[in-house]
Design a protein around this motif. Structure first.
Motif, mmCIF file in Angstrom:
data_model
loop_
_atom_site.group_PDB
_atom_site.id
_atom_site.type_symbol
_atom_site.label_atom_id
_atom_site.label_comp_id
_atom_site.label_asym_id
_atom_site.label_seq_id
_atom_site.Cartn_x
_atom_site.Cartn_y
_atom_site.Cartn_z
ATOM 1 N N GLU A 14 16.819 11.513 0.126
ATOM 2 C CA GLU A 14 16.012 10.606 -0.603
ATOM 3 C C GLU A 14 15.775 11.563 -2.090
ATOM 4 O O GLU A 14 15.759 10.691 -2.929
ATOM 5 N N PRO A 181 6.206 8.040 8.045
ATOM 6 C CA PRO A 181 6.396 9.108 7.114
ATOM 7 C C PRO A 181 5.375 10.151 6.753
ATOM 8 O O PRO A 181 5.646 11.576 6.585
ATOM 9 N N ASN A 203 6.658 5.277 2.944
ATOM 10 C CA ASN A 203 7.940 5.932 2.570
ATOM 11 C C ASN A 203 8.183 7.156 2.200
ATOM 12 O O ASN A 203 7.144 7.803 1.812
#
Length: 233
Positions: A14, A181, A203
């Motif tokens: 990410e 998350p 997220n």
């Protein structure tokens, strides 16, 4: 900015996406044996590895004069050693239990609320955190930070995982549910009402963005910093 990613799991991937979107270059993706990599062209390292690797990763970067950002939790028994090394080597280091910009605002809200609630003896506080089932440590580093901030401004002296009968301990309930998350809630309860504040991540992008922002901020700096310095709060 040339970035070395220390740990290339979910968070590493990410962070890579966010860093590339912001015009940076990923020069290393390191999951093991950090000493075998050349750091001469690395501007900053971002560590989201595992607890058993974090200390070695961080100290290696400091000795290489590479600023390092760490969001790995579960290794903090060696935190003071890292700080001493950073000062001796004139390095640059930021650790945060949570790099999310929203969570760091939440930290400030938690501190402010704790100061107010310290005057009200009828309320008991507890913390609940929920994360994905692959998270290795419990409670989360974020929950521990929230508890420690409460302790600084109240008569609580310790925290304990799950329930506690001690009046001076903050109970932290840690739940593990697939694909969550991160959610943190602080609740103050009395016989007449309940006051709660909550942060829920939708997220992992917020964590990644905060880490990259911190990496951008620490360029050409010397010293040990926190997200308060990065966000000027």
């Amino acid at each position: 900015m040339n970035i070395a990613l220390l740990g290339y799991g979910r968070m590493g991937k990410e962070i890579e996406k966010v860093a590339l979107q912001r015009g940076h270059t990923i020069v290393h993706k390191i999951s093991s044996d950090i000493a075998s990599y050349d750091f001469t062209n690395v501007d900053v390292a971002i560590d989201f590895s595992i607890p058993s690797a974090a200390f070695q990763n961080i100290t290696h970067c400091i000795k290489q004069q590479v600023p390092v950002i760490s969001g790995t939790t579960g290794w903090l028994e060696k935190y003071d050693e890292v700080i001493a090394l950073c000062e001796a080597e004139k390095g640059a280091f930021i650790y945060a239990s949570n790099f999310s910009l929203g969570v760091n605002i939440f930290f400030e809200m938690n501190t402010y609320l704790a100061k107010m609630m310290s005057q009200l003896e009828d309320y008991n506080v507890d913390i609940e955190e929920i994360h994905h089932t692959k998270k290795l440590d419990a409670p989360s580093g974020t929950a521990i930070t929230l508890a420690e901030d409460i302790m600084q401004h109240t008569d609580y002296t310790n925290w304990k995982l799950d329930k506690t009968e001690a009046a001076d301990e903050i109970p932290i309930v840690a739940k593990r549910i697939p694909d969550v998350p991160g959610t943190h809630e602080i609740t103050y309860t009395s016989s007449i009402d309940t006051i709660a504040i909550k942060h829920e991540a939708h997220n992992r992008q917020g964590f990644a963005l905060g880490a990259v922002v911190a990496a951008e901020w620490i360029q050409n700096s010397v010293g040990v910093y926190t997200m308060k310095d990065v966000l000027n709060i």
